[in-house]
Motif scaffolding. Structure first.
Motif, PDB file in Angstrom:
ATOM      1  N   GLY A  44       0.999 -31.597  22.623  1.00 25.65           N
ATOM      2  CA  GLY A  44       1.214 -31.871  21.215  1.00 25.65           C
ATOM      3  C   GLY A  44       1.766 -30.697  20.429  1.00 25.65           C
ATOM      4  O   GLY A  44       2.029 -30.823  19.238  1.00 25.65           O
ATOM      5  N   MET A  45       1.937 -29.542  21.059  1.00 26.12           N
ATOM      6  CA  MET A  45       2.476 -28.395  20.329  1.00 26.12           C
ATOM      7  C   MET A  45       3.990 -28.370  20.511  1.00 26.12           C
ATOM      8  O   MET A  45       4.489 -28.274  21.631  1.00 26.12           O
ATOM      9  CB  MET A  45       1.864 -27.094  20.851  1.00 26.12           C
ATOM     10  N   GLU A  46       4.670 -28.443  19.424  1.00 18.98           N
ATOM     11  CA  GLU A  46       6.114 -28.582  19.454  1.00 18.98           C
ATOM     12  C   GLU A  46       6.779 -27.410  20.161  1.00 18.98           C
ATOM     13  O   GLU A  46       6.511 -26.248  19.831  1.00 18.98           O
ATOM     14  CB  GLU A  46       6.652 -28.684  18.030  1.00 18.98           C
ATOM     15  N   GLY A  47       7.607 -27.737  21.134  1.00 16.64           N
ATOM     16  CA  GLY A  47       8.362 -26.705  21.843  1.00 16.64           C
ATOM     17  C   GLY A  47       7.574 -25.921  22.869  1.00 16.64           C
ATOM     18  O   GLY A  47       8.130 -25.125  23.600  1.00 16.64           O
ATOM     19  N   GLN A  48       6.248 -26.116  22.896  1.00 19.43           N
ATOM     20  CA  GLN A  48       5.433 -25.351  23.855  1.00 19.43           C
ATOM     21  C   GLN A  48       4.835 -26.231  24.938  1.00 19.43           C
ATOM     22  O   GLN A  48       4.216 -25.750  25.869  1.00 19.43           O
ATOM     23  CB  GLN A  48       4.286 -24.652  23.121  1.00 19.43           C
ATOM     24  N   GLU A  49       4.970 -27.534  24.751  1.00 17.60           N
ATOM     25  CA  GLU A  49       4.323 -28.454  25.693  1.00 17.60           C
ATOM     26  C   GLU A  49       5.120 -28.521  26.994  1.00 17.60           C
ATOM     27  O   GLU A  49       6.346 -28.588  26.983  1.00 17.60           O
ATOM     28  CB  GLU A  49       4.262 -29.840  25.060  1.00 17.60           C
ATOM     29  N   TYR A  50       4.387 -28.457  28.095  1.00 16.68           N
ATOM     30  CA  TYR A  50       5.040 -28.674  29.387  1.00 16.68           C
ATOM     31  C   TYR A  50       4.021 -29.209  30.384  1.00 16.68           C
ATOM     32  O   TYR A  50       2.816 -29.108  30.164  1.00 16.68           O
ATOM     33  CB  TYR A  50       5.684 -27.385  29.912  1.00 16.68           C
ATOM     34  N   SER A  51       4.514 -29.785  31.441  1.00 17.95           N
ATOM     35  CA  SER A  51       3.628 -30.373  32.441  1.00 17.95           C
ATOM     36  C   SER A  51       3.946 -29.819  33.815  1.00 17.95           C
ATOM     37  O   SER A  51       5.093 -29.470  34.095  1.00 17.95           O
ATOM     38  CB  SER A  51       3.791 -31.889  32.470  1.00 17.95           C
ATOM     39  N   VAL A  52       2.907 -29.732  34.634  1.00 17.55           N
ATOM     40  CA  VAL A  52       3.113 -29.357  36.036  1.00 17.55           C
ATOM     41  C   VAL A  52       2.281 -30.253  36.918  1.00 17.55           C
ATOM     42  O   VAL A  52       1.220 -30.714  36.528  1.00 17.55           O
ATOM     43  CB  VAL A  52       2.726 -27.896  36.362  1.00 17.55           C
ATOM     44  N   SER A  53       2.781 -30.477  38.096  1.00 14.25           N
ATOM     45  CA  SER A  53       2.047 -31.266  39.075  1.00 14.25           C
ATOM     46  C   SER A  53       1.322 -30.296  40.005  1.00 14.25           C
ATOM     47  O   SER A  53       1.929 -29.377  40.540  1.00 14.25           O
ATOM     48  CB  SER A  53       3.044 -32.122  39.848  1.00 14.25           C
ATOM     49  N   VAL A  54       0.004 -30.508  40.152  1.00 17.81           N
ATOM     50  CA  VAL A  54      -0.799 -29.586  40.949  1.00 17.81           C
ATOM     51  C   VAL A  54      -1.517 -30.340  42.071  1.00 17.81           C
ATOM     52  O   VAL A  54      -2.080 -31.406  41.836  1.00 17.81           O
ATOM     53  CB  VAL A  54      -1.861 -28.859  40.085  1.00 17.81           C
ATOM     54  N   ALA A  55      -1.487 -29.787  43.248  1.00 17.16           N
ATOM     55  CA  ALA A  55      -2.284 -30.308  44.365  1.00 17.16           C
ATOM     56  C   ALA A  55      -2.690 -29.095  45.186  1.00 17.16           C
ATOM     57  O   ALA A  55      -2.638 -27.970  44.690  1.00 17.16           O
ATOM     58  CB  ALA A  55      -1.469 -31.285  45.190  1.00 17.16           C
ATOM     59  N   CYS A  56      -3.073 -29.323  46.427  1.00 11.23           N
ATOM     60  CA  CYS A  56      -3.345 -28.199  47.313  1.00 11.23           C
ATOM     61  C   CYS A  56      -2.079 -27.351  47.411  1.00 11.23           C
ATOM     62  O   CYS A  56      -0.991 -27.881  47.632  1.00 11.23           O
ATOM     63  CB  CYS A  56      -3.744 -28.706  48.689  1.00 11.23           C
ATOM     64  N   MET A  57      -2.239 -26.042  47.218  1.00 15.24           N
ATOM     65  CA  MET A  57      -1.077 -25.157  47.237  1.00 15.24           C
ATOM     66  C   MET A  57      -0.797 -24.603  48.636  1.00 15.24           C
ATOM     67  O   MET A  57       0.101 -23.797  48.815  1.00 15.24           O
ATOM     68  CB  MET A  57      -1.276 -24.006  46.254  1.00 15.24           C
ATOM     69  N   HIS A  58      -1.604 -24.968  49.598  1.00  7.61           N
ATOM     70  CA  HIS A  58      -1.446 -24.515  50.974  1.00  7.61           C
ATOM     71  C   HIS A  58      -1.309 -22.993  51.031  1.00  7.61           C
ATOM     72  O   HIS A  58      -0.326 -22.458  51.547  1.00  7.61           O
ATOM     73  CB  HIS A  58      -0.283 -25.259  51.645  1.00  7.61           C
ATOM     74  N   CYS A  59      -2.323 -22.331  50.474  1.00  7.58           N
ATOM     75  CA  CYS A  59      -2.347 -20.867  50.364  1.00  7.58           C
ATOM     76  C   CYS A  59      -2.211 -20.194  51.730  1.00  7.58           C
ATOM     77  O   CYS A  59      -2.694 -20.713  52.738  1.00  7.58           O
ATOM     78  CB  CYS A  59      -3.659 -20.379  49.755  1.00  7.58           C
ATOM     79  N   THR A  60      -1.591 -19.021  51.703  1.00  5.28           N
ATOM     80  CA  THR A  60      -1.489 -18.230  52.925  1.00  5.28           C
ATOM     81  C   THR A  60      -2.871 -17.729  53.345  1.00  5.28           C
ATOM     82  O   THR A  60      -3.236 -17.780  54.515  1.00  5.28           O
ATOM     83  CB  THR A  60      -0.552 -17.024  52.680  1.00  5.28           C
ATOM     84  N   ASP A  61      -3.631 -17.211  52.337  1.00  4.60           N
ATOM     85  CA  ASP A  61      -4.973 -16.690  52.623  1.00  4.60           C
ATOM     86  C   ASP A  61      -6.014 -17.702  52.144  1.00  4.60           C
ATOM     87  O   ASP A  61      -6.979 -17.339  51.496  1.00  4.60           O
ATOM     88  CB  ASP A  61      -5.174 -15.343  51.933  1.00  4.60           C
ATOM     89  N   ALA A  62      -5.785 -18.978  52.448  1.00  2.00           N
ATOM     90  CA  ALA A  62      -6.589 -20.079  51.912  1.00  2.00           C
ATOM     91  C   ALA A  62      -8.088 -19.753  51.836  1.00  2.00           C
ATOM     92  O   ALA A  62      -8.742 -19.608  52.868  1.00  2.00           O
ATOM     93  CB  ALA A  62      -6.363 -21.325  52.751  1.00  2.00           C
TER      94      ALA A  62
END
Lengths: 197, 323
Positions: A44-62
């Motif tokens: 709802g903040m004008e010009g600052q709103e953004y979305s990302v899709s997050v799941a398991c990041m398959h970390c190297t040092d999980a």
């Protein structure tokens, strides 16, 4: 050897939830479980709103792999972090260790109690024989074995979610940054094409 | 551009309704887009009431950014310390008692005579309910900690379920046990003297040990099992229910996942203390003092044993003419 990575371009994600829905459907996940979540920041903040899709990041040092008391995790040579559901005891330690909240626990144990852990497999199945019925039932599709892109990235309409070898993923992102600049660009990706063409 | 289209529309009569509809829809959408751009939909996004799962906060990125506070600590402790400490403490306690048994040996008291009636049926039932709970909870806890060695799977998964069931038994016995032993378990001056001579356990001789109905060691076990037990139940419940919402978390600015991490850390450290004292309790009642288990079965404690091991209690009973 390829090192598989997910990357979600926040400048392109339009919060359509396509990735989350496609994943749930393709892998036939129980109700209430989403291996992939779309998070909207500064809503709802004008010009600052953004979305990302997050799941398991398959970390190297999980960290999940490090804390598991029964050692049910294994990291493939291409960096995909997987786990063995027949060894998992559903204790929840991987969830406490995970920075991204990826592990989830369907209530499918005895008498509706919390069962074993479920998480994103980057559509690479599990330790069971590749494309066996058991693998499909426990972990969902094994698209990697078939040479296909994981469902979430395959369905992404704006190509915000990209997956593949880290060198190629970073190359794609680098080209995008060179063309349009870094980070969020106020107006959602594709808006001008969709409404001002 | 759509205004131009509008002008055209007014000129051309008899245009199909469908096209008019599409035009109107487009106009509305364009205006809506301008409206959205000017007025923030939600002024304070963080205060929006969230009704779904709180497990990962509505703002996942907040969790990711604050991972360093509790997440990393949990990983560090679980990877480097918990298993090692549990192993070290358990083996250490067992070795100390084995040496004690071999070098100093058990204490033996005469069991002739009627004995002193110390535990009513009610007290014994409460004690054995709690005892069953501990017998279920502690070994299954160890099974989970050393799940790697057991290979995980159904065996350890069942242990996890039994761990929860045992907790229910402990909850049942908790309140009556606390109420029935709360007063005799309060600390007294005898306890300092008891600790100074370590309860007379370091000598082969029969010495008069300063203690009331319960000695300082028993009191230590009682308080760790009761106060620690409450914390163990609370932290265990957080891990068991996993997905819950406590409004108070917002006031402390704590994410729910962080609370569960703190709970897991507390549960592990306290578990070490409870396990160590549980083993101690078993050793004392089964091996260190021969026949002391009888008092929890028949309710009668050997008079000889009370005289030496609970001297203040013995004096008090004598004064009251109960012996």
């Amino acid at each position: 050897m390829a090192r598989m990575k997910f990357y979600c371009d926040e400048g392109r994600c339009i919060e359509c939830l396509g990735c989350a829905v496609a994943c749930e459907e393709a892998n036939e996940l129980p109700v209430g479980i989403s291996r992939r979540k779309v998070v909207t920041v500064n809503e709802g903040m004008e010009g600052q709103e953004y979305s990302v899709s997050v799941a398991c990041m398959h970390c190297t040092d999980a960290p999940c792999e490090q804390v598991c008391p029964v050692d049910c995790f294994y990291i493939r040579a291409d960096g995909i972090v997987l786990h063995d559901k027949t060894t998992c005891i559903g204790c929840g330690y991987c969830l406490y260790a995970c920075p991204f909240g990826a592990p989830q626990f369907p209530k499918d144990g005895a008498f509706g109690t919390r069962g074993v852990m479920d998480k994103c497999t980057m559509c690479a199945g599990g330790p069971e024989p590749t494309n066996s019925a058991k693998e499909r039932e426990l972990y969902g599709q094994n698209r990697i074995a078939e040479g296909k892109v994981p469902m979430c990235a395959a369905i992404c309409s704006t190509n915000a979610l990209i997956v593949g070898d880290e060198a190629e993923v970073s190359d794609i992102y680098r080209k995008r940054v060179m063309q349009r600049g870094k980070g969020v660009i106020g107006v959602p990706y594709g808006w001008s094409t969709a409404y001002k063409g | 551009m759509y205004h131009m289209a509008g002008v055209q529309l007014t000129k051309v009569k008899g245009l199909p309704m469908k096209k008019l509809f599409i035009f109107l829809l487009g106009a509305v959408l364009l205006n809506a887009r301008e409206f959205i751009g000017k007025v923030p939909l939600v002024e304070h996004a963080k205060e929006v009431h969230f009704t779904g799962s709180r497990l990962i906060s509505p703002e996942l990125l907040h969790n990711i950014l604050h991972y360093q506070t509790w997440g990393e600590l949990f990983v560090y402790l679980q990877v480097h310390w918990f298993r090692a400490l549990f192993f070290g403490i358990t083996v250490g306690v067992l070795v100390v008692f084995l040496l004690h048994y071999l070098i100093i040996g058990p204490k033996k008291f005469s069991h002739s005579g009627k004995g002193v009636f110390v535990y009513s049926v009610f007290k014994r039932v409460v004690h054995w309910t709690a005892a069953l709970a501990f017998v279920l909870v502690i070994p299954t806890g160890f099974m989970m900690i050393f799940g790697k060695e057991l290979g995980g799977g159904d065996l350890v998964l069942t242990a996890r379920y039994i761990h929860s069931i045992g907790t229910v038994l402990f909850i049942v016995s908790f309140i009556p046990m606390f109420l029935m032993w709360f007063i005799p378990m309060l600390p007294t001056l005898d306890d300092i003297k008891w600790f100074l001579m370590l309860g007379g356990y370091l000598t082969k001789k029969k010495v008069v040990v300063p203690a009331g109905q319960f000695n300082a060691g028993q009191k230590m076990w009682f308080w760790v099992a009761m106060l620690g037990g409450i914390v163990m139940i609370g932290t265990g419940a957080m891990m068991y229910f996993q997905d819950f919402h406590l409004a108070i978390l917002d006031r402390f600015g704590l994410d729910q996942i962080d609370l569960i991490r703190i709970a897991a850390i507390t549960h592990n450290f306290l578990g070490m203390a409870v396990a160590a004292l549980f083993i101690t309790h078993l050793y004392m009642s089964l091996f260190a003092i021969k026949g002391s288990l009888d008092s929890m079965i028949s309710g009668n404690k050997s008079e000889d044993e009370v005289k030496y091991m609970h001297s203040s209690f013995y004096k008090k009973l004598k004064k009251e003419g109960k012996i």
